[in-house]
Design an enzyme around this catalytic site. Structure first.
Site, short mmCIF file in Angstrom:
data_model
loop_
_atom_site.label_atom_id
_atom_site.label_comp_id
_atom_site.label_asym_id
_atom_site.label_seq_id
_atom_site.Cartn_x
_atom_site.Cartn_y
_atom_site.Cartn_z
N GLU A 79 8.83 -4.35 10.62
CA GLU A 79 9.31 -3.07 10.08
C GLU A 79 9.87 -2.19 11.19
OE1 GLU A 79 6.63 -1.15 7.37
OE2 GLU A 79 7.79 0.71 7.32
N ASP A 111 0.84 -1.20 0.00
CA ASP A 111 0.00 0.00 0.00
C ASP A 111 0.88 1.26 0.00
OD1 ASP A 111 0.89 -0.20 2.59
OD2 ASP A 111 -1.09 -0.09 3.53
N LYS A 147 -1.49 -9.36 2.74
CA LYS A 147 -0.73 -8.94 3.93
C LYS A 147 -1.60 -7.98 4.73
CE LYS A 147 3.07 -6.07 3.79
NZ LYS A 147 2.62 -4.90 4.59
N ASP A 201 -1.12 -6.09 -0.29
CA ASP A 201 -1.50 -5.43 0.96
C ASP A 201 -3.01 -5.20 1.01
OD1 ASP A 201 0.42 -4.95 2.89
OD2 ASP A 201 1.24 -3.20 1.86
N GLU A 224 -1.71 -5.53 8.46
CA GLU A 224 -0.96 -4.92 9.56
C GLU A 224 -1.68 -5.14 10.88
OE1 GLU A 224 -0.09 -0.80 8.78
OE2 GLU A 224 0.82 -1.23 6.83
O1 KIV Z 1 3.55 -1.16 1.65
C1 KIV Z 1 4.73 -1.52 1.74
O2 KIV Z 1 5.57 -1.18 0.89
C2 KIV Z 1 5.12 -2.35 2.86
C3 KIV Z 1 6.58 -2.64 3.03
C4 KIV Z 1 7.25 -1.46 3.58
C5 KIV Z 1 6.81 -3.84 3.85
O3 KIV Z 1 4.29 -2.77 3.61
#
Ligand code: KIV
Length: 271
Positions: A189, A51, A120, A90, A122
């Site tokens: 991260e 994202d 993915k 994401d 968070e």
């Molecule tokens: O969105 C993204 O680029 C990420 C990475 C920083 C892991 O989540």
């Protein structure tokens, strides 16, 4: 038959085998067809449709504004380019935090409409129910702990997370919970490398770091950052493999010069 058809695709099982055998995992973000094609050809294990597209593609200050439709657009462009890499997408802010049913329907849209291979998300324990529901639908989930940019307004700053003992302990508990739920990997991260090492030793699934040191199972960077396209972003963890900002700018300036002088196109560049 295209040579690519014979390529052995990276799966979540490949990644687990890599962790088990101590082979490091390479991961890079990608958002469009042309860039993803080159990344895939390079032999990258994972392409993350991050994202961070909200920042580097759309110019927003944070990752919060990008929508599910926009993520699906980026992800489907990447999927069309890829033969080997695992494509992880994401889940954008607002598409999974509400409740687990909404989370599942967002994940299903990503998988159906983009053709991505995994999502993915968070967060830790607070989103566990959503992760579990998505996993029961057969959708692989990668976790993301530490500095989670979708929570930037809660953190107030992009500085290193989990330096305090309690936050570090919580992070370890979250990593264990994500593993127990069935996540296939976790991104860590911007946390202290000692803590990242501990997490990688504590859980058996692959740990991919960004600003989390070298004692983890793999690394991820944002492609625009590592190519040096944006010369204003220079955190300590970033290694720049090129200075495309300057190279591209010079190319654009040379083109303008040639157009203005009439040098382009020449005899051999016309019909
Ligand atoms: O969105 C993204 O680029 C990420 C990475 C920083 C892991 O989540």
């Amino acid at each position: 038959m295209s040579v690519h058809k014979n390529v052995k695709k990276v799966t979540t099982h490949t990644l687990q085998e890599m962790k088990n055998s101590g082979e490091k995992i390479s991961m890079l973000t990608g958002y469009d067809f042309s860039m993803a094609k080159i990344i895939d050809e390079s032999g990258m294990d994972i392409i993350l449709v991050g994202d961070s597209a909200s920042n580097v593609m759309a110019g927003h200050e944070t990752t919060l504004p990008i929508t599910l439709d926009q993520m699906i657009y980026h992800a489907s462009s990447v999927v069309r380019a890829v033969n080997r890499s695992l494509v992880v997408v994401d889940m954008p802010f607002g598409s999974y935090q509400g409740n687990s049913i909404e989370a599942l329907s967002s994940a299903i849209r990503i998988m159906k409409e983009s053709g991505g291979h995994a999502v993915k998300m968070e967060g830790g324990k607070e989103i566990l129910e959503s992760i579990q529901r998505i996993l029961t639908a057969g959708i692989p989930v990668m976790g993301h702990l530490g500095l989670t940019p979708q929570s930037i307004y809660k953190f107030g700053t992009y500085i290193v997370r989990a330096k305090e003992e309690q936050e570090a302990l919580n992070l370890i508990e979250d990593a264990k919970a994500l593993e127990a739920a069935g996540c296939f990997a976790i991104v860590l991260e911007k946390i202290p490398s000692v803590l990242a090492k501990k997490v990688a030793e504590t859980v058996s699934i692959p740990i991919i770091g960004i600003g989390a040191g070298g004692d983890v199972d793999g690394q991820v960077l944002v492609v625009h950052d590592m190519l040096g396209i944006n010369n204003e972003f220079n955190p300590r963890f970033l290694r720049k493999y090129n200075n495309l900002h300057d190279q591209m700018r010079t190319a654009f300036e040379d083109y303008i010069k040639d157009v203005r002088s009439g040098d382009f196109p020449n005899e051999s560049e016309q019909y």
